[in-house]
Design a protein around this motif. Sequence first.
Motif: not given
Length: 176
Positions: A62-63, A37-42, A31-35
């Motif tokens: 996908r992830d 990555m979501a912040r990085t994308a934004y 969850l932490e990694h995906l959060e």
Amino acid sequence: EPAAQIEQAMMRYESVSASIGGRHAGGGHSLEHLEAMARTAYRGYQATRYEDTGCMLPALIRDAEAASRAAGLGNPAMCAVRAMVYDTAAALLNRVGSPVLSWAAADRAMSAAEQSGRPVLIAMSAWRMSYVVTGRRHPRPPTRSGSATTRNTPSPGWCWATSTARARHDPPDAPP
């Protein structure tokens, strides 16, 4: 082209394959990694790095979907991550001229935000949805009574609430 790859990622339904073939795609990322990555994308989108963000989003979609299935589709924290990912996808797709795909991503962001139970994410997703819908440039449907302008315009309170929530919040950094 990133928009086409995002579309392919959004159209991928692993649960159908899993139910037919008996295999389950696991959520390989925390969850932490995906959060993160979501912040990085934004942040990439906000910094107008559209190409980089567009290349990052298909795998992130996908992830996030795989991790959401592994955690349970109703998991509020994973729903929040999905809301952030799809909000960024909707913003990017709207920016690069894919209004229909942008609407689909905004709709998924709204649904995930509602499931997250986080009011700020819900407001953010509602704002994004309104932005995407008004950007479609479709004529408004006729109304039975009253002027189209007053019947199809959100109340000033709603506009203030969503713009205030948006201004006060960097969406991917929403508190748990």
